[in-house]
Design a protein around this motif. Structure first.
Motif, PDB file in Angstrom:
ATOM      1  N   HIS A 181       0.827  -1.210   0.000  1.00  0.00           N
ATOM      2  CA  HIS A 181       0.000   0.000   0.000  1.00  0.00           C
ATOM      3  C   HIS A 181       0.856   1.252   0.000  1.00  0.00           C
ATOM      4  CE1 HIS A 181       0.247  -0.915   4.432  1.00  0.00           C
ATOM      5  NE2 HIS A 181       0.383   0.391   4.556  1.00  0.00           N
TER       6      HIS A 181
ATOM      7  N   HIS B 286       3.868   7.267   3.452  1.00  0.00           N
ATOM      8  CA  HIS B 286       4.744   6.086   3.409  1.00  0.00           C
ATOM      9  C   HIS B 286       4.332   5.127   2.301  1.00  0.00           C
ATOM     10  CE1 HIS B 286       1.516   4.452   6.081  1.00  0.00           C
ATOM     11  NE2 HIS B 286       1.838   3.278   5.554  1.00  0.00           N
TER      12      HIS B 286
ATOM     13  N   GLU C 138       7.590   1.052   5.119  1.00  0.00           N
ATOM     14  CA  GLU C 138       7.052   0.170   6.162  1.00  0.00           C
ATOM     15  C   GLU C 138       7.317  -1.274   5.756  1.00  0.00           C
ATOM     16  OE1 GLU C 138       2.780   0.538   6.476  1.00  0.00           O
ATOM     17  OE2 GLU C 138       2.582  -1.152   7.849  1.00  0.00           O
TER      18      GLU C 138
HETATM   19 FE   LIG Z   1       0.973   1.417   6.270  1.00  0.00          FE
END
Ligand SMILES: [Fe+2]
Length: 305
Positions: free
Chosen positions: A158, A218, A269
């Motif tokens: 994502h 992110h 991440e």
């Molecule tokens: Fe995330």
């Protein structure tokens, strides 16, 4: 069906030194460097998605939405040529769309981020989960776990972008009405979690409201398990990179995470074990923000008294 996954992301950096730093970062992170010139570099996930870093990202991209190195474009992979045609036609009725020689159709979202559409080129993933034991369900006998070793992200799972609070409905509507994303969780004070129509993850995309500032938040990369999240983060710290958020598990999406600051903008991440959501998952509206995480590692000093 439509958009299936993130196909590529493009970061713009100021110069060759920043480019070098970004390449070192993504190689340490576990991506594969597949192309490198003095002006740009391309790294790849195991699923074949690409991270492009460029000192001059190209005339087809809009100006950066924030100063400094940042994310300039997200290209979404569409599952069929028919679906791609349909999406490009719909976009073209609403705004300017330009095609580049590599088969990507480029436009700009309501916030000013570059958005691309192309045919997805998924590469099959072969993952054997590490066996786990719990009383009543023992799957690992007489075999102590070994370290994962070199962590290799499976895929970009994502992207999260910061958008100004003013005009947020229009910013979200671009993705829902023109690109077919659906909101899975709407956190009214914080942002909207969106799922691409061809993805199973609870969110493929997150638009975070900020008082006045747009920017990259992110990009998340799925790894096979929690040991990868821990070891990957430890390796990055050993290589001199800065942790942005320590190990935890999110409340929305349930993904286990660890974040690092990226030299090309925003954070990345390591993520695993995110919720999967099918059509039976109804959009959840949260009038107040749920705790960011229920599973942060609390320390004594976090507790008053
Ligand atoms: Fe995330």
């Amino acid at each position: 069906m439509g958009i299936q996954r993130i196909e590529s992301v493009t970061y713009g950096v100021a110069d060759a030194d920043m480019l070098e730093e970004a390449v070192r970062f993504f190689e340490d992170f576990g991506l594969f460097l597949v192309e490198r010139t003095d002006e740009h570099a391309v790294c790849e996930t195991l699923a074949g998605q690409t991270v492009q870093v460029d000192t001059d990202p190209g005339a087809h991209l809009p100006p950066p939405v924030e100063s400094g190195p940042t994310l300039r474009e997200v290209v979404w992979g569409v599952d069929t040529a028919d679906a791609l045609d349909r999406l490009v036609t719909g976009l073209g009725a609403d705004r300017t769309v330009r095609a580049s020689a590599d088969g990507v159709h480029h436009t700009v979202d309501e916030t000013g981020f570059g958005v691309g559409l192309t045919l997805a080129r998924p590469r099959p993933l072969h993952v054997t989960p590490r066996p786990a034991n719990v009383s009543g369900s023992v799957t690992r006998w007489s075999t102590p776990l070994e370290p994962v070793g070199r962590v290799r992200p499976l895929r970009m799972c994502h992207v999260a972008l910061n958008i100004p609070k003013a005009g947020r409905e229009a910013a979200v509507a671009f993705y829902t009405d023109l690109l077919g994303f659906r909101p899975t969780d709407v956190v009214e004070p914080m942002g909207v979690f969106l799922q691409a129509p061809g993805d199973d993850d609870q969110h493929t995309f997150l638009l975070c409201h900020r008082p006045d500032k747009a920017g990259v938040n992110h990009v998340a990369y799925e790894v096979p398990g929690v040991d990868d999240v821990i070891e990957g983060g430890n390796h990055m710290i050993a290589q001199g990179w800065r942790e942005a958020r320590k190990l935890g598990r999110h409340t929305i999406g349930s993904n286990i995470f660890r974040f690092l600051h990226a030299p090309c903008g925003g954070r990345v991440e390591y993520a695993c074990d995110m919720d999967r959501a099918d059509a039976s998952y109804e959009t959840r509206i949260h009038e107040t923000a749920p705790p960011h995480t229920l599973w942060s590692l609390r320390q004594n000093r976090d507790v008053a008294g």
